[in-house]
Scaffold this active site. Structure first.
Site, PDB file in Angstrom:
ATOM      1  N   LYS A  22     -25.493 -24.970 -19.414  1.00  0.00           N
ATOM      2  CA  LYS A  22     -26.358 -24.427 -20.472  1.00  0.00           C
ATOM      3  C   LYS A  22     -25.524 -23.533 -21.390  1.00  0.00           C
ATOM      4  O   LYS A  22     -25.608 -23.645 -22.615  1.00  0.00           O
ATOM      5  CB  LYS A  22     -27.483 -23.596 -19.853  1.00  0.00           C
ATOM      6  CG  LYS A  22     -28.168 -22.647 -20.822  1.00  0.00           C
ATOM      7  CD  LYS A  22     -29.242 -21.793 -20.201  1.00  0.00           C
ATOM      8  CE  LYS A  22     -28.780 -20.507 -19.618  1.00  0.00           C
ATOM      9  NZ  LYS A  22     -28.588 -19.381 -20.555  1.00  0.00           N
ATOM     10  N   ASN A  23     -24.700 -22.678 -20.791  1.00  0.00           N
ATOM     11  CA  ASN A  23     -23.986 -21.672 -21.592  1.00  0.00           C
ATOM     12  C   ASN A  23     -22.788 -22.232 -22.344  1.00  0.00           C
ATOM     13  O   ASN A  23     -22.236 -21.564 -23.218  1.00  0.00           O
ATOM     14  CB  ASN A  23     -23.579 -20.478 -20.725  1.00  0.00           C
ATOM     15  CG  ASN A  23     -24.797 -19.631 -20.361  1.00  0.00           C
ATOM     16  OD1 ASN A  23     -25.891 -19.855 -20.878  1.00  0.00           O
ATOM     17  ND2 ASN A  23     -24.615 -18.695 -19.449  1.00  0.00           N
ATOM     18  N   CYS A 115     -33.781  -7.512 -23.847  1.00  0.00           N
ATOM     19  CA  CYS A 115     -34.424  -8.308 -22.801  1.00  0.00           C
ATOM     20  C   CYS A 115     -34.353  -7.500 -21.509  1.00  0.00           C
ATOM     21  O   CYS A 115     -33.760  -6.430 -21.447  1.00  0.00           O
ATOM     22  CB  CYS A 115     -33.735  -9.661 -22.666  1.00  0.00           C
ATOM     23  SG  CYS A 115     -32.044  -9.504 -22.134  1.00  0.00           S
ATOM     24  N   ARG A 120     -29.252  -5.741 -25.787  1.00  0.00           N
ATOM     25  CA  ARG A 120     -28.268  -6.796 -26.048  1.00  0.00           C
ATOM     26  C   ARG A 120     -27.710  -6.597 -27.462  1.00  0.00           C
ATOM     27  O   ARG A 120     -28.113  -7.245 -28.397  1.00  0.00           O
ATOM     28  CB  ARG A 120     -28.916  -8.166 -25.909  1.00  0.00           C
ATOM     29  CG  ARG A 120     -29.621  -8.406 -24.589  1.00  0.00           C
ATOM     30  CD  ARG A 120     -28.685  -8.457 -23.392  1.00  0.00           C
ATOM     31  NE  ARG A 120     -27.781  -9.584 -23.432  1.00  0.00           N
ATOM     32  CZ  ARG A 120     -28.089 -10.800 -22.971  1.00  0.00           C
ATOM     33  NH1 ARG A 120     -29.284 -11.027 -22.508  1.00  0.00           N
ATOM     34  NH2 ARG A 120     -27.211 -11.770 -23.017  1.00  0.00           N
ATOM     35  N   ASP A 309     -23.959 -13.371 -13.806  1.00  0.00           N
ATOM     36  CA  ASP A 309     -25.068 -14.348 -13.732  1.00  0.00           C
ATOM     37  C   ASP A 309     -25.314 -14.835 -12.317  1.00  0.00           C
ATOM     38  O   ASP A 309     -26.268 -15.579 -12.085  1.00  0.00           O
ATOM     39  CB  ASP A 309     -24.769 -15.555 -14.635  1.00  0.00           C
ATOM     40  CG  ASP A 309     -24.821 -15.164 -16.091  1.00  0.00           C
ATOM     41  OD1 ASP A 309     -24.424 -15.979 -16.936  1.00  0.00           O
ATOM     42  OD2 ASP A 309     -25.240 -14.033 -16.385  1.00  0.00           O
ATOM     43  N   ARG A 401     -35.870 -22.032 -18.332  1.00  0.00           N
ATOM     44  CA  ARG A 401     -34.983 -21.769 -19.473  1.00  0.00           C
ATOM     45  C   ARG A 401     -33.576 -22.270 -19.182  1.00  0.00           C
ATOM     46  O   ARG A 401     -32.851 -22.676 -20.078  1.00  0.00           O
ATOM     47  CB  ARG A 401     -34.917 -20.269 -19.764  1.00  0.00           C
ATOM     48  CG  ARG A 401     -36.156 -19.689 -20.400  1.00  0.00           C
ATOM     49  CD  ARG A 401     -35.872 -18.309 -20.893  1.00  0.00           C
ATOM     50  NE  ARG A 401     -34.620 -18.293 -21.638  1.00  0.00           N
ATOM     51  CZ  ARG A 401     -34.024 -17.181 -22.064  1.00  0.00           C
ATOM     52  NH1 ARG A 401     -34.566 -16.016 -21.802  1.00  0.00           N
ATOM     53  NH2 ARG A 401     -32.900 -17.231 -22.734  1.00  0.00           N
TER      54      ARG A 401
HETATM   55  C1  EPZ Z   1     -23.321 -14.560 -22.216  1.00  0.00           C
HETATM   56  O1  EPZ Z   1     -24.209 -13.695 -22.898  1.00  0.00           O
HETATM   57  C2  EPZ Z   1     -24.198 -15.438 -21.331  1.00  0.00           C
HETATM   58  N1  EPZ Z   1     -25.142 -16.191 -22.159  1.00  0.00           N
HETATM   59  C3  EPZ Z   1     -24.974 -14.575 -20.335  1.00  0.00           C
HETATM   60  O2  EPZ Z   1     -25.692 -15.462 -19.471  1.00  0.00           O
HETATM   61  C4  EPZ Z   1     -23.965 -13.785 -19.505  1.00  0.00           C
HETATM   62  O3  EPZ Z   1     -24.667 -12.936 -18.617  1.00  0.00           O
HETATM   63  C5  EPZ Z   1     -23.068 -12.948 -20.434  1.00  0.00           C
HETATM   64  O4  EPZ Z   1     -22.421 -13.814 -21.390  1.00  0.00           O
HETATM   65  C6  EPZ Z   1     -21.992 -12.207 -19.659  1.00  0.00           C
HETATM   66  O5  EPZ Z   1     -21.187 -13.106 -18.966  1.00  0.00           O
HETATM   67  C7  EPZ Z   1     -24.712 -17.295 -22.817  1.00  0.00           C
HETATM   68  O6  EPZ Z   1     -23.551 -17.662 -22.742  1.00  0.00           O
HETATM   69  C8  EPZ Z   1     -25.735 -18.037 -23.622  1.00  0.00           C
HETATM   70  P1  EPZ Z   1     -21.823 -10.671 -23.721  1.00  0.00           P
HETATM   71  P2  EPZ Z   1     -23.641 -12.767 -24.122  1.00  0.00           P
HETATM   72  O7  EPZ Z   1     -21.790 -10.530 -25.199  1.00  0.00           O
HETATM   73  O8  EPZ Z   1     -22.493 -13.437 -24.766  1.00  0.00           O
HETATM   74  C9  EPZ Z   1     -22.064  -6.006 -24.338  1.00  0.00           C
HETATM   75  C10 EPZ Z   1     -27.570 -16.348 -18.415  1.00  0.00           C
HETATM   76  O9  EPZ Z   1     -28.177 -15.886 -17.441  1.00  0.00           O
HETATM   77  N2  EPZ Z   1     -22.014  -6.317 -25.779  1.00  0.00           N
HETATM   78  O10 EPZ Z   1     -20.639 -11.287 -23.044  1.00  0.00           O
HETATM   79  O11 EPZ Z   1     -24.792 -12.388 -24.943  1.00  0.00           O
HETATM   80  C11 EPZ Z   1     -23.334  -6.505 -23.655  1.00  0.00           C
HETATM   81  O12 EPZ Z   1     -24.378  -5.549 -23.788  1.00  0.00           O
HETATM   82  C12 EPZ Z   1     -27.131 -15.419 -19.531  1.00  0.00           C
HETATM   83  O13 EPZ Z   1     -27.237 -17.556 -18.556  1.00  0.00           O
HETATM   84  C13 EPZ Z   1     -21.864  -5.289 -26.696  1.00  0.00           C
HETATM   85  O14 EPZ Z   1     -21.790  -4.126 -26.328  1.00  0.00           O
HETATM   86  O15 EPZ Z   1     -23.120 -11.497 -23.323  1.00  0.00           O
HETATM   87  C14 EPZ Z   1     -22.890  -6.661 -22.227  1.00  0.00           C
HETATM   88  O16 EPZ Z   1     -22.915  -5.400 -21.579  1.00  0.00           O
HETATM   89  C15 EPZ Z   1     -27.692 -14.015 -19.360  1.00  0.00           C
HETATM   90  N3  EPZ Z   1     -21.829  -5.598 -28.028  1.00  0.00           N
HETATM   91  C16 EPZ Z   1     -21.427  -7.118 -22.350  1.00  0.00           C
HETATM   92  O17 EPZ Z   1     -21.023  -6.730 -23.677  1.00  0.00           O
HETATM   93  C17 EPZ Z   1     -21.892  -6.891 -28.484  1.00  0.00           C
HETATM   94  O18 EPZ Z   1     -21.818  -7.109 -29.714  1.00  0.00           O
HETATM   95  C18 EPZ Z   1     -21.224  -8.613 -22.207  1.00  0.00           C
HETATM   96  O19 EPZ Z   1     -22.144  -9.245 -23.078  1.00  0.00           O
HETATM   97  C19 EPZ Z   1     -22.040  -7.923 -27.544  1.00  0.00           C
HETATM   98  C20 EPZ Z   1     -22.091  -7.620 -26.193  1.00  0.00           C
END
Ligand code: EPZ
Length: 422
Positions: A22-23, A115, A120, A309, A401
């Site tokens: 999915k990701n 969420c 996020r 995850d 989802r």
């Molecule tokens: C991806 O989300 C995945 N989703 C998430 O999987 C996964 O948990 C996450 O990466 C971490 O591995 C998809 O790939 C669709 P991040 P993403 O930006 O990219 C902070 C699932 O269950 N951050 O890597 O949105 C954020 O708050 C989902 O399949 C900032 O501070 O996550 C977090 O603490 C849930 N500023 C950390 O970075 C930003 O601009 C990592 O988030 C962006 C993120």
């Protein structure tokens, strides 16, 4: 809203196929925006998140056909304004931002809602796109990006306080493929899904090196062309079934996996006393519940560390594993909604400041529980497999989802469950 009734006590055995990721699919579907030519993407899982992304692309003007796992997309004429109501419903829609900006010189995308797993933010996405020359404005809950003189390459460091950003890296990498000059992304996310996206983009004619490491170099090109690609296996779906097998399995075999992507999950299960055997090719694994499982400590980390995850699913395994386990989520400190529900089933867990201390109990007991997010729902299904009695898991849409027919796959392995449509 559907619910799942799981009658605890069945033993899992047999073989299932793991679906496409999915990701990996979500940013790859969005990347089709970067060309007006046909993109054919194989093994896209039939889950509501990919269906949302397809709806968003169609609303933008793309022509999308789907037949079983293959999606054909052509973005001949595309609008720069993503539909507010659709984007609001799925945070990952944010990954249309980079491609729209690169293709159209403008992007209007709703600010993603928070969420249950935490706030996020998208500040890192915007920092990266601004560095490429985009102007950022906010209006009516939308992010409005413009780059009327086009994008130009830049040196960008995407590190955030919680480490790298997966979709942020994706957005900047996609935008940089059509920028003028060289872009270097430092502190890039190294997840396999980022590498899969880079492979897709290079197959479209992009020039990307270093994807899968923390330093990615992109040399901008004038345009991208048609592509055919099959997405990688879903390592989190595989990990979820590995956890199910560790809880209730007597030899569960998963086909279409990738050993490389499952190293941290395998290490965690072996540390907890279970056995995981891979075939020579590393695309099939068999999991055996250990005779003497023991508690262990886990800390989530960016790839190749233990994935956030999989944190909820492993908490469900450790809830009935003898001993004490300490689980820390360094990426989403609030990602413990599943613990309250597991405690309703009799688990002994205390959560404080991004850490859960789990004291293994003999057995959980069935209770009506509420799914709250994708991976927390999966954790509740796992816990129900060995709980005494019948557990009703409500709000099943959370699970739908991101898991393709999880109830059918568990049923094929011998689980005693049924989906009740309400
Ligand atoms: C991806 O989300 C995945 N989703 C998430 O999987 C996964 O948990 C996450 O990466 C971490 O591995 C998809 O790939 C669709 P991040 P993403 O930006 O990219 C902070 C699932 O269950 N951050 O890597 O949105 C954020 O708050 C989902 O399949 C900032 O501070 O996550 C977090 O603490 C849930 N500023 C950390 O970075 C930003 O601009 C990592 O988030 C962006 C993120």
């Amino acid at each position: 809203m559907d619910k799942l009734l799981v009658h605890g006590g069945a033993t899992l055995r047999g073989t299932i196929n793991i679906s496409g990721s999915k990701n990996a699919s979500l940013p790859i579907l969005a990347a089709a925006i970067l060309t007006g030519e046909d993109c054919i993407i194989g093994r896209v899982p039939d889950v509501s998140d990919t269906n949302y992304m397809i709806q968003i692309l169609s609303a933008l003007g793309a022509n999308v056909e789907r037949s079983s796992g293959t999606v054909r997309i052509s973005c001949t004429d595309i609008s720069a304004e993503a539909p507010y109501e659709l984007v609001r419903r799925m945070r990952a829609s944010i990954c249309v931002m980079g491609p729209l900006l690169a293709r159209k010189g403008r992007a209007v995308v709703s600010l993603p809602g928070g969420c249950v797993i935490g706030d996020r933010p998208v500040d890192l996405h915007l920092r990266g796109l601004q560095a490429l020359g985009a102007k950022v404005e906010f209006e009516g809950g939308n992010i409005i990006l413009t780059a009327k003189d086009g994008l130009r390459g830049a040196e960008i460091d995407l590190r955030g306080t919680h480490g790298p950003t997966v979709l942020g890296t994706d957005n900047v990498m996609m935008a940089a493929t059509l920028a003028d000059g060289i872009t270097v992304i430092e502190s890039a996310a190294a997840e396999p899904e980022v590498l899969d996206l880079a492979n897709f983009l290079n197959a479209m004619g992009a020039k990307i090196e270093g994807a899968g490491t923390s330093r990615i170099v992109i040399e901008g090109v004038k345009s991208l062309h048609a592509v055919q690609h099959t997405v990688i296996p879903d390592r989190i779906e595989a990990g979820t079934f590995m956890a199910a097998a560790a809880l209730a399995g007597e030899g569960v075999t998963l086909r279409r996996v990738c050993r490389e992507h499952l190293k941290a999950i395998t290490t965690a299960l072996v540390k907890a006393g279970h056995r995981v055997d891979f075939n020579e090719a590393g695309d099939t694994c068999t999991i055996f519940r250990g005779a003497d499982p023991r508690g262990c400590d886990l800390v989530t980390a960016p790839y190749p560390g233990f994935p956030t995850d999989m944190q909820a699913q492993m908490t469900a395994v450790l809830a009935t594993t003898p001993g004490t386990s300490v689980i820390k989520d360094t990426i989403f400190a609030q990602r413990f909604m599943h613990c309250a529900e597991l405690k309703r089933m009799g688990a002994d867990i205390t959560v404080d400041n991004g850490t859960a201390v789990v004291r293994g109990v003999e057995q959980l007991s069935a209770a009506p529980v509420m799914a709250s997010d994708l991976r927390a729902s999966a954790a509740l299904v796992l816990a129900a497999l060995t709980a005494k009695g019948t557990t009703a898991i409500n709000r099943l849409y959370h699970i739908d989802r991101g898991y393709e027919h999880i109830d059918e796959k568990l049923y094929m392995l011998g689980a005693d469950l049924q989906r009740v449509r309400e």
